[in-house]
Design an enzyme around this catalytic site. Structure first.
Site, PDB file in Angstrom:
ATOM      1  N   GLU A 232       0.828  -1.214   0.000  1.00  0.00           N
ATOM      2  CA  GLU A 232       0.000   0.000   0.000  1.00  0.00           C
ATOM      3  C   GLU A 232       0.863   1.265   0.000  1.00  0.00           C
ATOM      4  O   GLU A 232       0.512   2.259  -0.635  1.00  0.00           O
ATOM      5  CB  GLU A 232      -0.961  -0.002   1.196  1.00  0.00           C
ATOM      6  N   HIS A 241      -0.190  -1.537  -9.707  1.00  0.00           N
ATOM      7  CA  HIS A 241      -0.044  -2.994  -9.666  1.00  0.00           C
ATOM      8  C   HIS A 241       0.834  -3.441 -10.826  1.00  0.00           C
ATOM      9  O   HIS A 241       0.802  -2.853 -11.904  1.00  0.00           O
ATOM     10  CB  HIS A 241      -1.417  -3.675  -9.737  1.00  0.00           C
ATOM     11  N   TRP A 243       0.770  -5.743 -12.897  1.00  0.00           N
ATOM     12  CA  TRP A 243       0.138  -6.136 -14.167  1.00  0.00           C
ATOM     13  C   TRP A 243      -0.597  -4.954 -14.810  1.00  0.00           C
ATOM     14  O   TRP A 243      -1.293  -5.110 -15.806  1.00  0.00           O
ATOM     15  CB  TRP A 243      -0.800  -7.326 -13.964  1.00  0.00           C
TER      16      TRP A 243
HETATM   17 ZN   LIG Z   1      -2.693  -2.734  -4.590  1.00  0.00          ZN
END
Ligand SMILES: [Zn+2]
Length: 696
Positions: A232, A241, A243
Site C-alpha cells: 500500500e 499494480h 500487471w
Molecule cells: Zn494494490
C-alpha cells in the site's frame, strides 16, 4: 513495460473502468484502485490530473534512473491511527513497531528473503533508500509516540466509508504518512491506499489489524508478514499494480515484466504470461498479490518512480523528508523523553455472577506507565496498584471503575460508569415463567432486566402502543436509530436445575424497510451471569420480518405477530441453576421491533394453539418406536414439522408442505430409539413443540 504515452492513456482509461471487473474475476485483496474510482466519481478532474501527474513522474523517474542515483536515504514520519472497539484490533505498540521494521527492511532491501529473488531479476533489485519512523512530535508540537487510538464502530467499514474513518483522526499529509489500522474492510480487502494528487483529507493507507506487522494479531494465513503495508505504501508513492490493472497492462515501470494479471499464492518460478519468457512474471514483486512469504523485491524502476514522487510537491510528498519536517515531527533522531499518558480502559460491559472475578486490562497509551492506581467501588480489593488486576465482586449491583496512571510527564485518569454488572447467584426465578410486560413501567424495562445500549439512541423500552395480550410489550423505536447500532435486553436469572427439556417462546413483531435489509435479531443464553454467551436463535431480513416491508413507522396489529420458539435443551444452560438470556438487535436501517410474552416452559408451549390450529397432538405418547401426529387445521396453511433431540439437533424432518384445512394424520416413519424428543410445529405465524417419549 514502458509504452508510448498514447497507449498508456488508453490503457489507463481502460484500467480505471475495468477495476471492478478485475476485482470480480480475482479475489478482493487491495482496494487502492477502487478508492481512486470512488474519489474520481466525487471529483471528475482526478482522472486527467492523474494522467498528467503520472506522465511527469514517469519522466522524472527516468532522469533519476539515468543518473543512477535515487538520492540519499529519505526518512518519512509516520502516524498510526488505530480505530478500534477495544477488541483485538486495538493492537499493541510492539506490533506497530514490528510493521515499521518490515517497511524499513523491504524499502531498504535488508529483508532476510532477498535470497529468494530469482537471479534473472537480481540486476534490477533495488534498495529504494526510503525509511519510516514513528513521529515523536504531533501537529500541535506535543510529545507523541506516533500512535493515536480512537474508539469507533467504523473499525468495521467499507472503502466507501473510508473518508469517515479517516475523519476520526488525521494529521497533515505533507508532514506525516497517515496509516489507519482497522478491524475489517468490507469484502475481505486487506488494505487500500491513495495515490498522490487526490483529496488531502483521505491521503494515506488503511490496513486490517491482522495484516499489520508479523506479531500479535497478524497471524492470518498468507498475509501475516506485514507486506500489505509495503504494497500500500508502494501505491501511496505512485506505484501501480505490476500487471497494470489490465490484461498485459502497463505499470509505467520499464524493468518490471509485463504480466497478464494478478498472481495469488506462491507460484513456482518461472511463471510465463504475455510472452514474457523465459523469466516470466515478477510475482515476487511487492506490487503483485502473492502471499507475503513470497514477496522480496522492488525494482530500480519502481525505486526511481517512488523517489521521483518524493521529489514532487504533489500532495506535499516533497516536504515529508526535509530536515525541517524531520525536526518538526521529531524524526530527526533526537530523544523525545516521556510523553503525557492517555489513560484508557475498555468500555465493554463486564457481567459476572456474584462471587466471581474480572481481570481488568490497562489500555493506557502514548507512553510507558510508571504507576497505576485503580479504584473498584463494590469490588474486593477496592483498589489496586497492579497494571492488570483481578477483582472479585460479591454483591449484586452495577459498579464504576476508574484508573489513574502516572509517569515522569505527569498523570491522567479515566472513569467508566456502570462498567461492571454483578447478577444474583443463585437465580431469581424458576420455570415455568412468563413475562408479559403488563406490570412494567412504560418507558422502562421490567425489574431485574437490564439494557445494554451500545448505539446510544433509542433502545429497548416497555410500551403500550402494541401488545399480543394485556396492554404492554417491549420494543425498540428503531426507525431513526444509527445504522450498525446494537441494542441488548438482558433478562433476570433463572434456575433450570430441576427441569429438563426447557423451551423458550416469545411473540415477535418486526418489519423491514427494504428488501435488502440485513437487520439481525439474536437470542443468547448464559450460565455464568453474562460472562460468556451462547447463541440460541438468529434471524435477519425477510426471515425475521413478520409484516413484510413497511416504510413508515411500524406498529403491529393482531396479524403482525409471530410466535418464535427457542430450544434451550443444550449442555450449556440445560439443568444449570443461574441462566439468563440476552435479546440482541443489530440495526441495519430497518423498522421497529416488538417482543411480548417471553415464556420459559418444559416441552409444551404456554400459548399452545392459535386461531388456525385446532389440534396438535402425538398418538400414542409415550410410544414404542413409532407415533402419529394428529393435526387439525381450520384453514389451508404451509406447515413444517421436525423431530429434534433434547440438544435441539434435527433427528428427522417429518413434513414441510402446504396442507388443506381439516384433519391430518402424519406418521413419523423412522423408528426412533429410546429417549425423549421434541416434535416441533411451525407455520407462518405460529410455532409449538410437544415432548415425545419413546420406550422400545
Ligand atoms: Zn494494490
Amino acid at each position: 513495460m514502458k509504452s508510448s504515452n498514447i497507449v498508456f492513456f488508453l490503457v489507463f482509461l481502460f484500467g480505471v473502468f475495468s477495476v471492478q471487473l478485475v476485482r470480480a474475476q480475482s479475489d478482493s485483496h487491495c482496494g487502492a484502485e477502487d478508492v481512486f474510482l470512488l474519489e474520481s466519481q466525487k471529483d471528475e478532474s482526478l482522472s486527467s490530473k492523474r494522467y498528467q501527474y503520472e506522465t511527469k513522474i514517469s519522466n522524472d523517474a527516468l532522469q533519476l534512473l539515468n543518473a543512477e542515483n535515487a538520492g540519499t536515504s529519505k526518512i518519512i514520519p509516520v502516524v498510526v491511527h488505530v480505530i478500534h472497539e477495544y477488541g483485538p484490533e486495538n493492537i499493541s505498540k510492539a506490533q506497530i513497531l514490528d510493521q515499521i521494521r518490515i517497511l524499513n527492511e523491504d524499502f531498504r532491501r535488508t529483508n532476510a528473503d532477498t535470497v529468494n529473488t530469482p537471479s534473472a531479476f537480481l540486476p534490477v533489485a533495488a534498495d529504494c533508500n526510503i525509511e519510516f519512523k514513528l513521529a515523536t512530535i504531533d501537529p500541535n508540537g506535543n510529545c507523541t509516540d506516533g500512535i493515536v487510538r480512537v474508539y469507533s464502530p467504523l473499525t468495521n467499514s467499507s472503502i466507501a466509508d473510508g473518508a469517515m474513518v479517516k475523519a476520526l483522526s488525521r494529521w497533515p499529509n505533507d508532514k506525516y504518512l497517515n496509516y489507519w489500522v482497522v478491524r475489517t474492510i468490507t469484502g475481505g480487502i486487506l488494505g487500500y491506499a491513495t495515490f498522490p494528487g487526490g483529496n488531502d483529507n483521505v491521503d494515506g493507507i488503511v490496513c486490517g489489524h491482522n495484516y499489520t506487522g508479523s506479531i500479535g494479531t497478524a497471524f492470518f494465513g498468507a498475509y501475516n508478514l506485514g507486506r500489505t503495508a509495503t504494497h500500500e505504501v508502494g501505491h501511496w508513492l505512485s506505484l501501480r499494480h505490476i500487471w497494470g490493472d489490465s490484461n498485459c497492462g502497463d505499470d509505467l515501470v520499464a524493468d518490471t515484466p509485463t504480466a497478464a494479471g494478478s498472481n495469488f499464492g506462491c507460484l513456482t518460478y518461472p511463471h510465463v504470461s504475455c510472452n514474457n519468457g523465459p523469466n516470466g512474471d515478477m510475482f515476487m514483486n511487492y506490487m503483485d498479490y502473492s502471499d507475503d512469504v513470497c514477496f522480496n523485491i522492488f525494482t530500480s524502476g519502481q525505486s526511481a518512480r517512488m523517489n521521483a514522487t518524493l521529489n514532487d510537491p504533489t500532495s506535499g510528498r516533497n516536504n515529508l523528508w526535509t530536515q525541517a519536517n524531520l525536526i518538526a515531527t521529531g524524526t530527526d533522531g533526537t530523544s523525545p523523553g516521556a510523553c503525557n499518558l492517555i489513560a484508557d480502559i475498555s468500555n465493554i460491559e463486564q457481567m459476572i455472577c456474584s462471587g466471581d472475578s474480572i481481570s481488568f486490562i490497562d489500555m493506557t497509551w502514548n507512553g510507558d506507565v510508571d504507576t497505576w492506581s485503580w479504584s473498584f467501588p463494590g469490588g474486593t480489593p477496592a483498589s489496586s496498584s497492579a497494571q492488570n488486576p483481578i477483582i472479585y465482586y460479591n454483591t449484586p449491583g452495577i459498579y464504576n471503575v476508574s484508573l489513574t496512571v502516572t509517569n515522569a510527564a505527569g498523570s491522567d485518569s479515566i472513569s467508566r460508569q456502570n462498567l461492571v454488572v454483578v447478577r444474583n447467584s443463585p437465580a431469581q426465578f424458576t420455570v415455568p415463567y412468563t413475562e408479559d410486560f403488563d406490570a412494567a413501567i412504560i418507558g422502562s424495562v421490567p425489574t431485574d432486566y437490564l439494557v445494554s445500549n451500545v448505539a446510544g439512541l433509542n433502545t429497548w423500552q416497555v410500551t403500550d402502543i402494541a401488545s399480543v395480550s394485556g396492554s404492554n410489550s417491549i420494543f425498540i423505536n428503531n426507525l431513526n436509530n444509527n445504522v450498525d447500532g446494537e441494542d441488548e435486553l438482558i433478562t433476570a436469572t433463572f434456575d433450570l436445575s430441576n427441569v429438563s427439556g426447557t423451551m423458550m417462546s416469545f411473540d415477535l413483531a418486526y418489519a423491514t424497510r427494504s428488501s435488502s435489509s440485513t437487520d439481525r435479531f439474536k437470542v443468547f443464553a448464559s450460565n455464568d451471569c453474562g460472562k460468556t454467551w451462547g447463541l440460541r436463535y438468529t434471524k435477519s431480513g425477510a426471515a425475521l420480518s413478520t409484516a413484510g416491508i413497511v416504510t413508515s413507522t411500524f406498529v403491529p396489529v393482531a396479524g403482525d405477530w409471530r410466535q418464535e420458539l427457542v430450544n434451550l435443551s443444550t449442555s450449556s444452560v440445560s439443568g444449570r441453576d443461574h441462566v439468563m438470556f440476552k435479546f440482541q438487535f443489530l440495526n441495519n436501517g430497518g423498522n421497529n421491533i416488538f417482543i411480548d410474552n417471553i415464556n420459559l416452559f418444559t416441552g409444551v408451549s404456554v400459548n399452545e394453539l392459535n386461531g388456525s390450529i385446532a389440534n396438535f397432538n402425538l398418538v400414542p405418547n409415550p410410544a414404542n418406536g413409532f407415533t402419529t401426529i394428529e393435526l387439525d387445521l381450520k384453514k389451508g396453511e404451509k406447515i413444517k414439522i421436525d423431530v429434534l433431540d433434547l440438544s435441539g439437533r434435527l433427528v428427522e424432518p417429518v413434513i414441510e408442505k402446504k396442507l388443506d384445512s381439516g384433519s391430518h394424520y402424519i406418521p413419523i416413519i423412522s423408528k426412533l430409539s429410546n429417549g425423549v424428543y421434541f416434535v416441533t410445529l411451525q407455520t407462518q405465524n405460529f410455532s409449538s413443540a410437544k415432548k415425545l417419549i419413546i420406550i422400545n
